[in-house]
Design an enzyme around this catalytic site. Sequence first.
Site, mmCIF file in Angstrom:
data_model
loop_
_atom_site.group_PDB
_atom_site.id
_atom_site.type_symbol
_atom_site.label_atom_id
_atom_site.label_comp_id
_atom_site.label_asym_id
_atom_site.label_seq_id
_atom_site.Cartn_x
_atom_site.Cartn_y
_atom_site.Cartn_z
ATOM 1 N N PHE A 1 68.629 8.926 174.561
ATOM 2 C CA PHE A 1 67.886 8.671 173.316
ATOM 3 C C PHE A 1 67.618 7.193 173.094
ATOM 4 O O PHE A 1 66.729 6.828 172.339
ATOM 5 C CB PHE A 1 68.636 9.281 172.122
ATOM 6 N N LYS A 2 68.375 6.328 173.750
ATOM 7 C CA LYS A 2 68.185 4.887 173.529
ATOM 8 C C LYS A 2 66.775 4.432 173.893
ATOM 9 O O LYS A 2 66.282 3.455 173.361
ATOM 10 C CB LYS A 2 69.243 4.100 174.292
#
Length: 468
Positions: free
Chosen positions: A111-112
């Site tokens: 998700f980063k």
Amino acid sequence: MKYVSTRGKAPVLGFDDVLLAGLARDGGLYVPQSWPSFSEPEIRTMRGLSYPELAVRVMRPFVEGCLTEDELTALVADAYAGFTHPAVAPLKQLGRNLWVMELFHGPTLAFKDYALQLVGRLFDHVLTKRGQRVTIVGATSGDTGSAAIESCRDRDRVDIVILHPKGRVSEVQRRQMTTVQSSNVRNLAVDGTFDDCQDLVKELFADAAFRDELNLSAVNSINWARVMAQVVYYFHAAVSLGAPDVTVDFAVPTGNFGNVFAGFAAKMMGLPIDRLIVGSNTNDILTRFFEGGVMKTEGVVPTLSPSMDIQVSSNFERLVFHYLGHDGEAVERLMGEFRRGGTLAMPQGAWSVMRELFEGHRFDDAATLAAMRSLASATGEVLDPHSAIGVAAALKSGHIRHDAQLVALATAHPAKFPDAVEQATGIRPGLPPHMADLFQRPERLEAIGNDAAALKAYVRGFAGRARA
Ligand SMILES: *Cc1c(COP(=O)(O)O)cnc(C)c1O
């Protein structure tokens, strides 16, 4: 939009200065002076927008005074163009009122990417305007390094050096970093542990002359711009499921508290969120806090969800600031006590109010594997250990209501953690097509001793090349 520090003593800054500063000069974290907010009719008009269109709507107020809407639109379009799912952050239904949002369709499968792909471009844009360059130096135990490298590769104004502990990151994680051949990227394999890497980086930043000489910078999770970009997918999920006319709650596997803090921001901005459910692994400092009102550090234990193996959740200070009524002095006092004694006790009243919104649930490795297994057999959904903790926390919370929707965030692709997934489900997940040749790509990395002087010489030589 102006930003203030959670400790109240650093200068009030605009978006571009906050982006480049990272940490505030008084040791605090920057937060918006006041939350921009959207009315119910405004939220209804967000329905049906594409992810990039929605991102511009949601982030526009935060960058006001620094970027024009056209500039933001162009940066956002470019940032999400490389994502491999047309919905960018697709929702999958796991039960009548339970959903999982897949936040792993970016270039490094975690998700980063959703924040960092934009942040790298924001850096380049602001630095070009100012005629400046920065050198980003960071340490990684695995996931963050690859997302940071992917966000900075081939940027004109940024050089990036990432340190990882030699032989102590997984092969997928190492290759995601070392197969990037861009001339502004360097990977250093340090003879030591992750803590050694972090200490080396800290030593570089502590040398003010060196820091200024090379304009050192960081893209770590306390950077406000990362939180800002993460708010978008909360809006995306909630609006897709009927907000503002339906309540949408979230369950979030949590480490540094950056992701779930973005959910809190989304609530402040007008989304009807009743509950934010935090999932922890054995490193359960946040869950213990929400249970008892006291934050107390303990040693870090390695788990199957390494990106949540964290002792101190740095973004938590932003929440403390809010619940202490923006009292910077009180925040400084509490954080000082925490730093010195390892214990932070929220005032009882403030903690009770926090508990109306937040709760935490912990899962050790055995419970994580069990959750992965039962989810795969009940729904066919094969999740990585971090994501499974999010779903497990949602199920344990008892907040799956007939009149609301609950979204658990899936923060990594199962192929990033193939051993744990295979152990739990018997299925060994394959890398997606765009990464299928990862093990054939040539690697580039250099070995370095655990030595700050050698690291400084290396960084100076590398960044100096670009400046010459
Ligand atoms: C970084 C990370 C987390 C933790 O997110 P925070 O914002 O630090 O709470 C969870 N899962 C994965 C896969 C991560 O990479």
